[in-house]
Scaffold this active site. Structure first.
Site, mmCIF file in Angstrom:
data_model
loop_
_atom_site.group_PDB
_atom_site.id
_atom_site.type_symbol
_atom_site.label_atom_id
_atom_site.label_comp_id
_atom_site.label_asym_id
_atom_site.label_seq_id
_atom_site.Cartn_x
_atom_site.Cartn_y
_atom_site.Cartn_z
ATOM 1 N N ASP A 111 0.835 -1.206 0.000
ATOM 2 C CA ASP A 111 0.000 0.000 0.000
ATOM 3 C C ASP A 111 0.872 1.259 0.000
ATOM 4 O O ASP A 111 2.076 1.222 0.304
ATOM 5 C CB ASP A 111 -0.877 -0.051 1.264
ATOM 6 N N ASP A 168 -10.821 2.131 -3.144
ATOM 7 C CA ASP A 168 -11.395 1.874 -1.814
ATOM 8 C C ASP A 168 -12.910 1.869 -1.864
ATOM 9 O O ASP A 168 -13.559 1.595 -0.865
ATOM 10 C CB ASP A 168 -10.919 2.945 -0.821
HETATM 11 C C1 DGJ Z 1 -5.843 1.972 1.831
HETATM 12 C C2 DGJ Z 1 -6.244 0.712 1.127
HETATM 13 O O1 DGJ Z 1 -6.787 1.003 -0.116
HETATM 14 C C3 DGJ Z 1 -7.216 -0.042 1.987
HETATM 15 O O2 DGJ Z 1 -7.675 -1.175 1.314
HETATM 16 C C4 DGJ Z 1 -6.548 -0.407 3.280
HETATM 17 O O3 DGJ Z 1 -5.495 -1.295 3.029
HETATM 18 C C5 DGJ Z 1 -6.042 0.848 3.961
HETATM 19 N N1 DGJ Z 1 -5.231 1.648 3.105
HETATM 20 C C6 DGJ Z 1 -5.253 0.477 5.192
HETATM 21 O O4 DGJ Z 1 -4.662 1.554 5.778
#
Ligand code: DGJ
Length: 724
Positions: A474, A544
């Site tokens: 990430d 997300d």
């Molecule tokens: C952003 C990601 O897109 C989410 O799926 C998750 O992993 C969060 N970060 C965690 O902080």
């Protein structure tokens, strides 16, 4: 095929359906002559002339600058009279800027060389052409590299700069490719968005002046995308001309379409020149990221299928292209930071009964991280949460017959971390200023090798410590204040690009050391969903936002370029956590079907009726998984455009099988059955759909009757099989 006609001094690069032609003028300038449908002759020098003939500097030296401002330069250079947007600029060590590039030599060969330290398309026997241009006065050699992927109608391009001057100089602009087109193109296609709304398609008119899509965020970002296309005005999904460029790069970029005073269109793409300067010592080389370029006369569906084939064959890690990806369950939206080993095992227990293959433990398992304000950089297991450590948890999950995956955010450092307390100088910061926070975190200074090595060591140790088969990588903030305490003044402009190079180095090391690991990239959802990252990870978390209606638009834009198998798609809770929309469970699964498919909810807590639907959803996904991963994708209708429904289909390469997805976002009252014109079938083959037999040409021209569904947010998946 690559042809050089020595008499006419013309290069012709042919794919199955296109030709790309360049010519060398008598003075040595390399011009862009033609790009379009395949032509048979190299007798094309006439097409390079700029108005009055012979209007070239050797014939009319008094008008050299006017020539430079008109000529369709293949690789435009700055400062010497071409006042349109340029691709390259160099400042010498006396502070002067500008250059003039002329043809020096060329080489045609079969073994494509990998770009140093950066992802690039595999050659696999495709023909390549290097054209060396030089500026004798400056002491610079610029090599334009082309590789022709005939069956995909794609040409890749990259550029290498060599300093032959005996002194250092500074590259202040380094774009990878340019096209000079006539104005039979009139529209621009680009992708724009925001967090939870990535890669929506935007179509606009080409006007005089420049249209720019760009990123200065240190990554492509949620907002823009390193892709640009120009279209003929009549271009719809299935007919019309498209010229497209997609940059294999995961940092700052700029893509520009410029219509000039003569109604010509120049299109270019590359590293953004803002916050970029590269000091090149004498004898050194600088390589620019590669561009995937194509022309298609079959409009956006044609362009899309060329890109998809190309990505599958030449960019994605080969091992994963056709491999079955696990159906995963990720605990992020199920628990956020509030979990422990027992909670994860409960989720895994339930998930394994339902047929889910893998549990992914998301953010919050390390340091003392219970919110997004601490511990990044402290990649040590939090044993208060995971009692007995990581291996114990992984073993418990494995004992349920499930694989285990883990989350990292390797490029970041929290101010509240042991790492920051011992190494504050490892965070990027402008000297003398407090660095700015975003999601309460700083960015690590990846121009320092010790930082990159340290982070790799932590990742490596964690991955060695248990049976971890998947990593979600990430990155949750953009890069600002890109300055390094470890670099001299004249190298500060390198920080942004060095970050991207270090990111590539880390991912390269990771996939080499753990060859069976499935890597999924992510950046606050889909802020770094690009061709560069796809070289290391066959799938990327798309957004997300897993609301199926929003996902229709995000996936439409993403699938315009990238294969369906690259998009991380999950079934999440309803009401949706981002926008609160309430949608049926099966519609969420149908929209997630055309991706890697997984779940992002607490299976132990959802309603019994929903939980009971999961095995059949997984079975449906597995039934179509191979088709979706390997077939041709056709966009039929866009909810973004019509405001009511969305439809797309995937057809197997042999045209014997297809699947149609139809989502009715807004219900209609008292409407007649819709005729959906299918795409990509064989006209003369007979197909069975809903137990009826039709000829392919009937389904594609007359259409398939879609019965109205009752209610908003309804979906249907229709199977189409060749009869007999
Ligand atoms: C952003 C990601 O897109 C989410 O799926 C998750 O992993 C969060 N970060 C965690 O902080």
């Amino acid at each position: 095929m690559v042809i050089f006609d020595g008499d006419k001094r013309v290069f012709k690069l042919d794919t199955d359906n296109t030709s790309y032609v360049m010519g060398i003028t008598e003075e040595g300038y390399l011009g862009n002559i033609y790009y379009g449908k395949k032509v048979d002759s190299t007798d094309l020098v006439y097409a390079m002339r700029t108005g009055e003939h012979p209007f070239t500097p050797s014939k009319v030296p008094g008008e050299k600058i006017s020539f430079m401002d008109k000529f369709p330069m293949e690789y435009p250079f700055a400062g010497t009279g071409d006042f349109r947007s340029s691709c390259i600029n160099i400042r010498d060590n006396a502070g002067q800027e500008g250059l003039e590039l002329k043809y020096k030599s060329h080489n045609i060969y079969a073994e494509k060389r990998k770009i140093d330290g950066m992802p690039s398309a595999r050659g696999d026997g495709s023909m390549s052409l290097d054209i060396v241009l030089s500026d004798e006065a400056l002491g610079a050699e610029v090599t334009l590299v082309y590789t022709v992927y005939e069956e995909c109608d794609i040409i890749t391009r990259s550029v290498k700069v060599q300093n032959t001057s005996g002194k250092e100089f500074y590259i202040t602009k380094a774009l990878s490719a340019c096209l000079n087109l006539e104005t039979d193109v009139s529209d621009i296609l680009s992708l724009h968005g925001s967090w939870a709304r990535e890669r929506h398609i935007q179509r606009s008119k080409i006007e005089y002046g420049s249209y720019v899509t760009e990123s200065l965020r240190g990554e492509p970002g949620h907002q823009d995308h390193p892709f640009i296309a120009v279209l003929s005005g009549n271009c719809s999904e299935n007919c019309g001309d498209v010229y497209a460029m997609n940059l294999i790069y995961s940092g700052n970029f700029i893509a520009r379409v410029q219509k000039d005073q003569f109604d010509k269109v120049r299109m270019s793409i590359g590293i953004h020149p803002e916050h970029f300067t590269w000091k090149l010592e004498s004898g050194q080389c600088f390589e620019m990221p590669e561009v995937i370029m194509q022309y298609s006369c079959k409009s956006t569906n044609g362009m899309t299928n060329n890109f998809h084939d190309f990505f599958r064959k030449y960019i994605l890690p080969s091992k994963w292209v056709e491999a079955e990806r696990p159906v995963l369950i990720n605990n992020w939206e199920a628990t956020y930071f509030d979990f422990n080993d027992d909670k994860l095992v409960q989720i895994a227990e339930e998930a394994s009964k339902l047929g889910i293959d893998m549990l992914v433990m998301d953010d919050g398992w390390f340091g003392h991280r219970n919110a997004d304000n601490s511990s990044l950089g402290d990649w040590y297991v939090n044993e208060e949460k995971l009692k007995g450590g990581l291996k114990k948890l992984v073993d418990r999950v494995n004992a349920l017959g499930m694989k285990f995956g883990i989350w990292f955010e390797p490029e970041m450092i929290s101010p509240d971390s042991d790492l920051y307390r011992s190494h504050p100088e490892w965070a990027l910061a402008l000297d003398g200023r407090e660095p700015g926070l975003c999601r309460t975190q700083y960015v690590l200074d990846f121009s320092r090798h010790e930082v990159v090595d340290y982070i790799y060591g932590r990742l490596h140790d964690i991955l060695e410590s248990a049976n971890i088969e998947y990593v979600k990588w990430d990155m949750n903030r953009p890069i600002a204040e890109a300055a390094s305490l470890s670099l001299p003044a004249d190298r500060q402009g390198e920080v942004m690009h060095r970050h991207v190079l270090a990111l590539y180095e880390l991912q390269e090391r990771l996939v080499n050391d753990f060859p069976d690991l499935l890597l999924e990239n992510c950046s606050g959802g889909g802020a770094r969903f690009d061709a560069g990252m796809l070289y290391y990870s066959p799938q990327i978390w798309c957004s997300d936002n897993a609301d199926p209606v929003e996902r229709l638009m995000i996936q439409e834009g993403t699938h315009l370029i990238y294969p369906l198998s690259t998009t991380g798609t999950h079934v999440a809770d309803s009401p949706n956590h981002v926008n609160g929309r309430i949608t049926p469970f099966d519609t969420r699964a149908d929209v997630a079907l055309t991706g890697t498919f997984g779940y992002e909810l607490d299976v132990t807590r959802i309603a019994e009726e929903e939980r009971n639907l999961i095995p059949a959803q997984i079975e449906k996904y597995k039934k179509y998984r191979n088709l979706i991963q390997t077939g041709d994708y056709y966009r039929i209708a866009s909810f973004r455009e019509n405001g009511r429904y969305d439809s797309y289909m995937v057809v197997s390469k042999d045209k014997n099988k297809a699947v149609l997805v139809y989502v009715q976002v807004v219900t209609d009252s008292n409407v007649l059955n819709k005729k959906i014109k299918l795409c990509g079938l064989a006209s003369d083959k007979k197909y069975i759909v809903d137990d009826m037999e039709y000829l392919g040409s009937t389904l594609m021209n007359v259409g398939y009757i879609m019965k109205p569904l009752r209610g908003d947010f309804q979906s249907v998946v229709v199977e189409i099989n060749c009869a007999g």
